[in-house]
Scaffold this active site. Structure first.
Site, short mmCIF file in Angstrom:
data_model
loop_
_atom_site.label_atom_id
_atom_site.label_comp_id
_atom_site.label_asym_id
_atom_site.label_seq_id
_atom_site.Cartn_x
_atom_site.Cartn_y
_atom_site.Cartn_z
N GLY A 242 0.82 -1.22 0.00
CA GLY A 242 0.00 0.00 0.00
C GLY A 242 0.85 1.26 0.00
O GLY A 242 0.47 2.28 -0.60
N GLU A 363 -1.66 5.17 5.92
CA GLU A 363 -0.88 3.94 5.65
C GLU A 363 0.48 3.97 6.37
O GLU A 363 1.50 3.52 5.86
CB GLU A 363 -0.78 3.68 4.15
CG GLU A 363 -2.18 3.49 3.57
CD GLU A 363 -2.26 2.71 2.29
OE1 GLU A 363 -1.37 1.87 2.06
OE2 GLU A 363 -3.23 2.92 1.55
N1 CAA Z 1 6.50 -5.80 6.99
C1 CAA Z 1 6.49 -7.08 7.41
N2 CAA Z 1 6.47 -7.43 8.71
C2 CAA Z 1 6.47 -6.42 9.61
C3 CAA Z 1 6.48 -5.07 9.24
C4 CAA Z 1 6.49 -4.77 7.85
N3 CAA Z 1 6.49 -3.51 7.41
N4 CAA Z 1 6.45 -4.32 10.37
C5 CAA Z 1 6.44 -5.16 11.39
N5 CAA Z 1 6.45 -6.44 10.94
C6 CAA Z 1 6.47 -7.68 11.72
C7 CAA Z 1 7.72 -7.75 12.59
O1 CAA Z 1 8.79 -8.30 11.86
C8 CAA Z 1 7.26 -8.66 13.71
O2 CAA Z 1 7.31 -9.99 13.27
P1 CAA Z 1 7.62 -11.23 14.30
O3 CAA Z 1 6.43 -11.33 15.21
O4 CAA Z 1 7.75 -12.39 13.38
O5 CAA Z 1 8.88 -10.85 15.01
C9 CAA Z 1 5.80 -8.27 13.89
O6 CAA Z 1 5.40 -7.67 12.64
C10 CAA Z 1 5.61 -7.27 15.00
O7 CAA Z 1 6.48 -6.20 14.74
P2 CAA Z 1 6.88 -5.13 15.85
O8 CAA Z 1 7.29 -5.83 17.09
O9 CAA Z 1 7.83 -4.17 15.21
O10 CAA Z 1 5.43 -4.49 16.09
P3 CAA Z 1 5.01 -3.17 16.82
O11 CAA Z 1 3.74 -3.48 17.54
O12 CAA Z 1 6.15 -2.58 17.56
O13 CAA Z 1 4.59 -2.18 15.59
C11 CAA Z 1 4.81 -0.82 13.63
C12 CAA Z 1 5.36 -1.96 14.49
C13 CAA Z 1 5.80 -0.73 12.49
C14 CAA Z 1 4.77 0.51 14.37
C15 CAA Z 1 3.40 -1.21 13.11
O14 CAA Z 1 2.46 -1.27 14.14
C16 CAA Z 1 2.89 -0.25 12.04
O15 CAA Z 1 3.25 -0.37 10.87
N6 CAA Z 1 2.01 0.71 12.44
C17 CAA Z 1 1.37 1.59 11.47
C18 CAA Z 1 0.04 1.04 11.06
C19 CAA Z 1 -0.47 1.67 9.81
O16 CAA Z 1 0.25 1.84 8.82
N7 CAA Z 1 -1.76 2.00 9.81
C20 CAA Z 1 -2.41 2.55 8.66
C21 CAA Z 1 -3.72 1.86 8.48
S1 CAA Z 1 -4.49 1.98 6.90
C22 CAA Z 1 -4.91 3.61 6.74
O17 CAA Z 1 -4.11 4.47 6.89
C23 CAA Z 1 -6.30 3.97 6.35
C24 CAA Z 1 -6.61 3.69 4.96
O18 CAA Z 1 -7.68 3.14 4.69
C25 CAA Z 1 -5.72 4.16 3.86
#
Ligand code: CAA
Length: 379
Positions: A242, A363
């Site tokens: 995305g 996103e």
């Molecule tokens: N790609 C693949 N895997 C990922 C990843 C990514 N970008 N980011 C994290 N992960 C995986 C990690 O590797 C980890 O895997 P394991 O359990 O195997 O170790 C798991 O996910 C958990 O990762 P974290 O411990 O880093 O998780 P966290 O709770 O600390 O959060 C974060 C990480 C990057 C902050 C994540 O929560 C995040 O991306 N937050 C933003 C959410 C977002 O983008 N929201 C937008 C929603 S959509 C929108 O905007 C509206 C719309 O309709 C357009």
């Protein structure tokens, strides 16, 4: 390394440009003013195959690649950021996860309607108390016989107002944090789904940003996407894709504002000559172009890496961050180039300035992109 688009990509881009010039650009101001994309424009976009651009033909798609999809969102967003995100959220956040994580049965069931634009897709992850901390969602699900039952609240759902197909994230046990989250495919006309409101916003006003209450929403177990507990991974992988879409949208908005600024600078005369002759304006144009070009290279690179099946998490975060920051910079400068005219809503750069801001937020905020980037650099 080849920095040229292929002939096929150029032909595709030019045909999208023609459609945008004829059908979208003339409506962009109206879409902003009326806070709605006309239904017949949505139908025309569907007829062009833009809603299924990179789904295979067997599921009703056009069978294009991720780079073509980036070009599509970019070209559309040059004229209208609202229409750009309609296509982007639908494609990246609904079609893509079903295609990547769905069973064959699920693909046959859901993708043709999405690909043909008979149904518009969306992504229900964010909640009032779970934005950047997506692992903290409070929407719950339980299994009851052959059904799952979902309850909770979702906000900031792009395209939600179409009440089409949603990818809904819910937790079976919040103490498990992200490991307790699963993903479900939900027809948003299902009993118990209530559209609470479509938000009024600073920009992308033609795009729905919706809030939902889910009250005991009963769906068949066949609608589980992936396995139980895989939902957070599905959300993250989906957002990786995305973010290329949002980078393309931001890039398009920046380019739209840039093109208008160059044109205006050549036409507008002050001190007896076009303002394009002034170094103050020339430097602005150079700085705007530099940001656009850097954002374009990393956005296309991320799309090409996705097409090659390479890991592109870093590049997708980078392109989303760089293109959105280019968009806010370029649109701000575009207003400055236009002077007082840039500040009034008869001039399109005013709308583009408002449309650009959200690309730094949705996103994944750019702060989250920096978390993703730095984690990978230190890994
Ligand atoms: N790609 C693949 N895997 C990922 C990843 C990514 N970008 N980011 C994290 N992960 C995986 C990690 O590797 C980890 O895997 P394991 O359990 O195997 O170790 C798991 O996910 C958990 O990762 P974290 O411990 O880093 O998780 P966290 O709770 O600390 O959060 C974060 C990480 C990057 C902050 C994540 O929560 C995040 O991306 N937050 C933003 C959410 C977002 O983008 N929201 C937008 C929603 S959509 C929108 O905007 C509206 C719309 O309709 C357009």
């Amino acid at each position: 390394m080849d920095f040229e688009l292929s002939q096929d990509h150029k032909v595709l881009r030019d045909s999208i440009r023609d459609f945008v010039a004829e059908e979208i650009r003339p409506l962009a101001m109206q879409i902003d003013e009326e806070h709605a994309i006309p239904g017949d424009l949505v139908e025309k976009i569907a007829a062009m195959g833009f809603f299924g651009s990179y789904l295979p033909e067997e599921y009703g798609g056009a069978g294009l690649d991720a780079l073509s999809y980036a070009l599509l969102v970019e070209e559309v967003s040059k004229a209208c950021g609202s229409t750009g995100v309609l296509i982007s959220a639908h494609t990246s956040l609904a079609c893509d996860p079903i295609y990547r994580f769905g069973t064959e049965e699920q693909k046959q069931r859901w993708l043709p309607d999405l690909a043909q634009g008979r149904v518009i897709g969306c992504f229900l992850l964010t909640e009032p108390n779970a934005g950047s901390d997506a692992g903290a969602i409070a929407t719950t699900y339980t299994r009851e016989g052959d059904d799952f039952v979902l309850s909770g609240n979702k906000i900031f759902v792009t395209n939600g107002g179409y009440l089409g197909t949603g990818i809904v994230f819910a937790s079976s046990d919040r103490s498990l944090k992200h490991k307790g989250i699963s993903a479900f495919i939900v027809d948003l006309k299902t009993a118990g789904v209530e559209l609470l409101k479509n938000e009024k916003k600073l920009g992308i006003r033609g795009s729905y940003t919706s809030a939902f209450a889910l009250d005991q929403v009963r769906i068949p177990v066949a609608n589980l996407l992936g396995k139980e507990g895989q939902g957070f991974k599905i959300a993250m992988e989906t957002l990786n894709g995305g973010r290329i879409g949002i980078a393309s949208q931001a890039l398009g908005i920046a380019e739209g504002a840039f093109d208008l600024s160059v044109k205006y600078a050549k036409e507008r005369k002050q001190f007896g000559a076009p303002i394009a002759d002034l170094q103050a304006i020339q430097f602005k144009i150079a700085d705007m172009y530099a940001r656009i070009e850097a954002a374009k290279l990393i956005t296309y690179k991320a799309a090409c890496m996705k097409d090659k099946g390479q890991s592109y998490t870093l590049e997708s975060a980078l392109c989303k961050m760089m293109a959105s920051e280019a968009a806010t910079f370029v649109t701000k400068e575009a207003i400055q180039v236009h002077g007082g005219y840039g500040y009034i809503n008869e001039y399109e750069v005013e709308r583009m300035f408002r449309d650009a801001k959200i690309t730094e937020i949705y996103e994944g905020t750019n702060e989250v992109q920096r978390v993703v980037i730095s984690k990978l650099l230190f890994a």
